[in-house]
Scaffold this active site. Structure first.
Site, PDB file in Angstrom:
ATOM      1  N   ASP A  45      29.217  36.895  44.487  1.00 28.22           N
ATOM      2  CA  ASP A  45      29.873  37.991  43.773  1.00 28.22           C
ATOM      3  C   ASP A  45      28.804  38.782  43.002  1.00 28.22           C
ATOM      4  OD1 ASP A  45      31.213  39.594  41.985  1.00 28.22           O
ATOM      5  OD2 ASP A  45      32.644  38.059  41.354  1.00 28.22           O
ATOM      6  N   VAL A  46      28.533  40.019  43.441  1.00 30.01           N
ATOM      7  CA  VAL A  46      27.428  40.785  42.841  1.00 30.01           C
ATOM      8  C   VAL A  46      27.773  41.352  41.458  1.00 30.01           C
ATOM      9  CG1 VAL A  46      26.113  41.341  44.920  1.00 30.01           C
ATOM     10  CG2 VAL A  46      28.061  42.787  44.281  1.00 30.01           C
TER      11      VAL A  46
ATOM     12  N   ASN B  16      26.445  48.653  47.915  1.00 32.08           N
ATOM     13  CA  ASN B  16      27.633  49.157  48.605  1.00 32.08           C
ATOM     14  C   ASN B  16      28.930  48.476  48.178  1.00 32.08           C
ATOM     15  OD1 ASN B  16      29.145  50.262  51.154  1.00 32.08           O
ATOM     16  ND2 ASN B  16      29.358  48.035  51.267  1.00 32.08           N
TER      17      ASN B  16
ATOM     18  N   TYR C 114      38.792  53.491  39.261  1.00 32.41           N
ATOM     19  CA  TYR C 114      37.912  53.804  40.404  1.00 32.41           C
ATOM     20  C   TYR C 114      37.081  55.067  40.162  1.00 32.41           C
ATOM     21  CZ  TYR C 114      36.406  54.181  45.287  1.00 32.41           C
ATOM     22  OH  TYR C 114      35.644  54.264  46.434  1.00 32.41           O
TER      23      TYR C 114
ATOM     24  N   LYS D 220      32.943  55.310  39.715  1.00 33.42           N
ATOM     25  CA  LYS D 220      32.074  56.010  40.676  1.00 33.42           C
ATOM     26  C   LYS D 220      31.330  57.169  40.012  1.00 33.42           C
ATOM     27  CE  LYS D 220      32.840  53.474  44.314  1.00 33.42           C
ATOM     28  NZ  LYS D 220      31.762  52.710  44.955  1.00 33.42           N
TER      29      LYS D 220
HETATM   30  N1  NAD Z   1      36.276  53.809  52.784  1.00 32.98           N
HETATM   31  C1  NAD Z   1      36.254  54.923  52.110  1.00 32.98           C
HETATM   32  O1  NAD Z   1      36.975  55.866  52.419  1.00 32.98           O
HETATM   33  C2  NAD Z   1      35.295  55.086  50.959  1.00 32.98           C
HETATM   34  C3  NAD Z   1      35.201  56.362  50.377  1.00 32.98           C
HETATM   35  C4  NAD Z   1      34.313  56.536  49.310  1.00 32.98           C
HETATM   36  C5  NAD Z   1      33.558  55.467  48.848  1.00 32.98           C
HETATM   37  N2  NAD Z   1      33.686  54.235  49.433  1.00 32.98           N
HETATM   38  C6  NAD Z   1      32.852  53.149  48.892  1.00 32.98           C
HETATM   39  O2  NAD Z   1      32.108  52.570  49.946  1.00 32.98           O
HETATM   40  C7  NAD Z   1      31.900  51.166  49.674  1.00 32.98           C
HETATM   41  C8  NAD Z   1      32.377  50.339  50.847  1.00 32.98           C
HETATM   42  O3  NAD Z   1      33.766  50.595  51.047  1.00 32.98           O
HETATM   43  P1  NAD Z   1      34.567  50.077  52.336  1.00 32.98           P
HETATM   44  O4  NAD Z   1      35.636  51.061  52.573  1.00 32.98           O
HETATM   45  O5  NAD Z   1      33.626  49.739  53.437  1.00 32.98           O
HETATM   46  O6  NAD Z   1      35.217  48.741  51.709  1.00 32.98           O
HETATM   47  P2  NAD Z   1      35.739  47.382  52.392  1.00 32.98           P
HETATM   48  O7  NAD Z   1      36.800  46.837  51.502  1.00 32.98           O
HETATM   49  O8  NAD Z   1      36.062  47.592  53.812  1.00 32.98           O
HETATM   50  O9  NAD Z   1      34.441  46.425  52.282  1.00 32.98           O
HETATM   51  C9  NAD Z   1      33.970  46.048  51.023  1.00 32.98           C
HETATM   52  C10 NAD Z   1      32.863  45.019  51.145  1.00 32.98           C
HETATM   53  O10 NAD Z   1      32.455  44.679  49.803  1.00 32.98           O
HETATM   54  C11 NAD Z   1      32.477  43.257  49.661  1.00 32.98           C
HETATM   55  N3  NAD Z   1      32.752  42.916  48.277  1.00 32.98           N
HETATM   56  C12 NAD Z   1      33.841  43.227  47.515  1.00 32.98           C
HETATM   57  N4  NAD Z   1      33.688  42.747  46.280  1.00 32.98           N
HETATM   58  C13 NAD Z   1      32.479  42.133  46.239  1.00 32.98           C
HETATM   59  C14 NAD Z   1      31.754  41.447  45.249  1.00 32.98           C
HETATM   60  N5  NAD Z   1      32.241  41.291  44.021  1.00 32.98           N
HETATM   61  N6  NAD Z   1      30.535  40.933  45.571  1.00 32.98           N
HETATM   62  C15 NAD Z   1      30.021  41.075  46.805  1.00 32.98           C
HETATM   63  N7  NAD Z   1      30.667  41.714  47.790  1.00 32.98           N
HETATM   64  C16 NAD Z   1      31.879  42.234  47.509  1.00 32.98           C
HETATM   65  C17 NAD Z   1      33.525  42.755  50.639  1.00 32.98           C
HETATM   66  O11 NAD Z   1      33.263  41.371  50.967  1.00 32.98           O
HETATM   67  C18 NAD Z   1      33.283  43.726  51.811  1.00 32.98           C
HETATM   68  O12 NAD Z   1      32.188  43.242  52.576  1.00 32.98           O
HETATM   69  C19 NAD Z   1      32.636  50.882  48.362  1.00 32.98           C
HETATM   70  O13 NAD Z   1      31.739  50.964  47.284  1.00 32.98           O
HETATM   71  C20 NAD Z   1      33.653  52.004  48.283  1.00 32.98           C
HETATM   72  O14 NAD Z   1      34.052  52.278  46.967  1.00 32.98           O
HETATM   73  C21 NAD Z   1      34.540  54.033  50.463  1.00 32.98           C
END
Ligand code: NAD
Length: 263
Positions: free
Chosen positions: A63-64, A90, A156, A160
């Protein structure tokens, strides 16, 4: 091969955008540390895919948002590879709730995973880059929600927006150590996190229609920018934010102008 033998940590890379970034970095010759929180199976698959490309992968659950896990992540990476060249912050979560109902627990959890983790991981990695005089690149995944409030998204949007501020601060403070720090702000990208937001096919189609390019982004389209920012092609870019959103952000301004003209 733009990243030949570079060592990259990608937090939250068991699926979604993080997984695509891990694979994108490996396809350019990097060795990748695949960090994740819960999704063991997904993380193992990404590691296998990286190894099939001929690169090394290190599987690191943790957990980061916790300093202890971050210290272990960096220690184990150095033990295995003896260096860290690139960090991609990420990992991120989303909890839906109207602002008046957001609980203290949800607020703290989102802030910890989306913002505090960026502070903890960047600091731990930068300390190594400074001590070894190696320099490096850090890429923080923010969101267009930093600029366009995510309605019913609780903490959120604030988390961000703060990631963008932190990116600029890190870029200025660490420029003298040859550490470049940039942010990527994705718009809607189809991942497990995003899919949760659509309760019906109609809602998904309506959202697609509202995006100027008429579709969600693909994780690989975010990964391509991360590879660019990590590579020497971006050697004079620091403190920047690249928005990748199919035109969503600028279309909001257009909408506002149209409304204003009608008033
Ligand atoms: N999908 C979108 O539309 C979108 C848009 C803007 C920003 N983002 C950002 O992009 C990033 C990735 O999003 P996604 O859609 O791929 O999410 P997702 O939920 O599909 O994947 C998230 C990943 O983060 C990991 N994770 C969650 N909490 C964690 C923790 N405490 N420690 C370590 N790992 C952890 C999970 O295991 C997973 O691998 C995020 O920061 C999200 O806010 C996503």
């Amino acid at each position: 091969m733009k990243l030949k033998d570079k060592v990259v940590i990608v937090t939250g890379s068991s699926r979604g955008i993080g997984a695509a970034i891990a694979l994108g970095m490996a396809s350019e010759g990097a060795h990748v540390v695949v960090n994740y929180n819960r999704d063991d199976e997904g993380a193992r698959k990404i590691c296998r895919d990286i190894e099939e490309m001929g690169q090394q992968a290190l599987l690191m659950q943790g957990d980061v948002s916790r300093a202890g896990s971050v210290a272990r992540l960096v220690e184990q990476t150095l033990k295995r590879f003896d260096r860290i060249d690139i960090l991609v912050n990420n990992a991120g979560i989303f909890v839906s709730s109207p602002m008046e109902d957001v609980t203290e627990e949800d607020w703290d959890r989102i802030m910890a995973v989306n913002l505090k983790s960026v502070f903890l991981c960047s600091q731990a990695v930068a300390r190594h880059m400074i001590a070894s005089k190696s320099g490096g690149a850090i890429i923080n995944i923010a969101s267009i929600s930093a600029h366009l409030p995510e309605v019913n998204g609780g903490a959120y949007t604030p988390s961000k927006a703060a990631v963008i501020g932190l990116t600029r601060l890190q870029a200025i403070e660490w420029a003298k150590y040859n550490i470049r720090v940039n942010a990527i702000s994705p718009g809607p990208v189809m991942t497990p996190l995003q899919r949760k937001a659509y309760h019906s096919q109609e809602l998904l189609e309506a959202r697609n229609r509202a995006i100027p390019v008429k579709r969600h982004g693909r994780p690989e389209e975010i990964a391509a920018a991360a590879v660019f920012l990590a590579s020497d092609d971006a050697s004079y870019i620091t403190g920047e934010e690249i928005t990748i959103d199919g035109g969503s952000r600028i279309s909001m301004f257009q909408l506002v102008h149209q409304l204003a003209n009608r008033m």
